[in-house]
Write an enzyme that holds these catalytic residues in place. Structure first.
Site, PDB file in Angstrom:
ATOM      1  N   SER A  11       0.821  -1.214   0.000  1.00  0.00           N
ATOM      2  CA  SER A  11       0.000   0.000   0.000  1.00  0.00           C
ATOM      3  C   SER A  11       0.855   1.264   0.000  1.00  0.00           C
ATOM      4  O   SER A  11       2.028   1.257   0.384  1.00  0.00           O
ATOM      5  CB  SER A  11      -0.917   0.004   1.227  1.00  0.00           C
TER       6      SER A  11
HETATM    7  N1  SAM Z   1      -0.682  -5.058   3.859  1.00  0.00           N
HETATM    8  C1  SAM Z   1       0.080  -5.349   2.678  1.00  0.00           C
HETATM    9  C2  SAM Z   1       1.474  -4.809   2.743  1.00  0.00           C
HETATM   10  O1  SAM Z   1       1.811  -4.078   3.682  1.00  0.00           O
HETATM   11  O2  SAM Z   1       2.234  -5.142   1.830  1.00  0.00           O
HETATM   12  C3  SAM Z   1      -0.578  -4.879   1.410  1.00  0.00           C
HETATM   13  C4  SAM Z   1      -1.782  -5.610   1.118  1.00  0.00           C
HETATM   14  S1  SAM Z   1      -2.350  -5.711  -0.523  1.00  0.00           S
HETATM   15  C5  SAM Z   1      -2.981  -4.092  -0.771  1.00  0.00           C
HETATM   16  C6  SAM Z   1      -3.761  -6.727  -0.127  1.00  0.00           C
HETATM   17  C7  SAM Z   1      -3.399  -8.142   0.221  1.00  0.00           C
HETATM   18  O3  SAM Z   1      -4.584  -8.796   0.673  1.00  0.00           O
HETATM   19  C8  SAM Z   1      -2.891  -8.939  -0.944  1.00  0.00           C
HETATM   20  O4  SAM Z   1      -1.647  -9.515  -0.641  1.00  0.00           O
HETATM   21  C9  SAM Z   1      -3.959 -10.007  -1.156  1.00  0.00           C
HETATM   22  O5  SAM Z   1      -3.474 -11.220  -1.639  1.00  0.00           O
HETATM   23  C10 SAM Z   1      -4.520 -10.128   0.237  1.00  0.00           C
HETATM   24  N2  SAM Z   1      -5.870 -10.703   0.314  1.00  0.00           N
HETATM   25  C11 SAM Z   1      -6.914 -10.539  -0.544  1.00  0.00           C
HETATM   26  N3  SAM Z   1      -7.985 -11.219  -0.111  1.00  0.00           N
HETATM   27  C12 SAM Z   1      -7.616 -11.820   1.051  1.00  0.00           C
HETATM   28  C13 SAM Z   1      -8.292 -12.665   1.977  1.00  0.00           C
HETATM   29  N4  SAM Z   1      -9.566 -13.042   1.800  1.00  0.00           N
HETATM   30  N5  SAM Z   1      -7.616 -13.086   3.072  1.00  0.00           N
HETATM   31  C14 SAM Z   1      -6.319 -12.745   3.268  1.00  0.00           C
HETATM   32  N6  SAM Z   1      -5.626 -11.958   2.408  1.00  0.00           N
HETATM   33  C15 SAM Z   1      -6.274 -11.494   1.332  1.00  0.00           C
END
Ligand code: SAM
Length: 238
Positions: free
Chosen positions: A88
């Site tokens: 993000s």
């Molecule tokens: N917090 C992260 C970082 O600091 O790098 C960035 C997150 S990225 C914007 C969103 C993440 O949520 C992705 O890695 C994606 O694979 C994960 N994601 C999406 N749906 C999810 C779910 N149902 N459960 C867990 N993770 C999920």
């Protein structure tokens, strides 16, 4: 002789490049975040707390991005981390951290580990962070990275964060870093009375809203709209 000098010079430059700390770039970014926060007023005109800015200063974002993205690590923008996902934007990481009002003895759940960066920023401020990631290579990569960086107060696992992490609930705060179509009921359930949850809600092609939910001591949930945002979607079978 010339060749040996050249090799030594090359090795020394390579070693230096690897050691680069980007302290000046990080400091410039933190200053920009403080300025931006006051300008856009997402926190009712308040800027970021000293604690959040200190955490953003101590966590080295360049350690959480792929090699090709390192030179952009201290720009205030999301960056690709592979598998169609992103780390993000630093302003959003700081904002979500600030909104949950982290305390030293808090236990926090993060949904969407991604690179592990948001988890690390939280872990500098609280007792323990539990974080769930649904994409296996990202989950494995973050686990390895966070261990290498010495974080002993972050526990990660592969799974669907929609359902939370029952074994460690209830949580003082929950940070969801992918956009959901609605606030997952299991997450509300796993939030402590007095706890706070920050979550982007909205569809893939719609404006998403960053919501702040507060659960009162009586169990009532109060929701505030904080900002228009753009996140990758929360996926999974739900
Ligand atoms: N917090 C992260 C970082 O600091 O790098 C960035 C997150 S990225 C914007 C969103 C993440 O949520 C992705 O890695 C994606 O694979 C994960 N994601 C999406 N749906 C999810 C779910 N149902 N459960 C867990 N993770 C999920």
């Amino acid at each position: 002789m010339k060749l040996i000098v050249f090799i030594l010079l090359f090795l020394s430059i390579a070693a230096h490049a690897d050691d680069t700390d980007y302290a000046a770039e990080r400091a410039a970014l933190i200053e920009e975040l403080g300025y931006y926060a006051r300008l856009v007023g997402d926190m009712d005109g308040a800027g970021f707390s000293e604690a959040v800015l200190a955490s953003m200063t101590s966590v080295k974002r360049h350690r959480f991005v792929p090699p090709a993205q390192v030179r952009f690590a201290y720009e205030n923008q999301p960056l690709p981390i592979g598998h169609g996902q992103t780390i993000s934007q630093p302003y959003i990481v700081a904002l979500m951290t600030e909104l949950v009002e982290p305390d030293a003895d808090d236990v926090i759940l993060e949904v969407g580990t991604g690179s592990g960066y948001q988890a690390a920023v939280l872990a500098e401020l609280v007792d323990h962070v539990y974080s769930i990631e649904i994409i296996e290579p990202l989950a494995n990569g973050a686990k390895q990275r966070l261990a290498q960086l010495g974080y002993t107060n972050i526990t990660t696992r592969l799974g669907d964060g929609y359902y939370g992490w029952e074994d460690h609930a209830p949580f003082d705060a929950i940070v969801v870093t992918a956009a959901a179509s609605h606030v997952p009921p299991p997450l509300i359930e796993q939030l402590k009375p007095g706890g706070r949850m920050v979550i982007p809600v909205g569809g893939r092609f719609m404006t998403q809203l960053l919501l702040l939910l507060e659960k009162t001591d009586e169990g009532e949930v109060i929701t505030r709209q904080i900002a228009a945002v753009r996140f990758v979607p929360l996926t999974g079978a739900h």
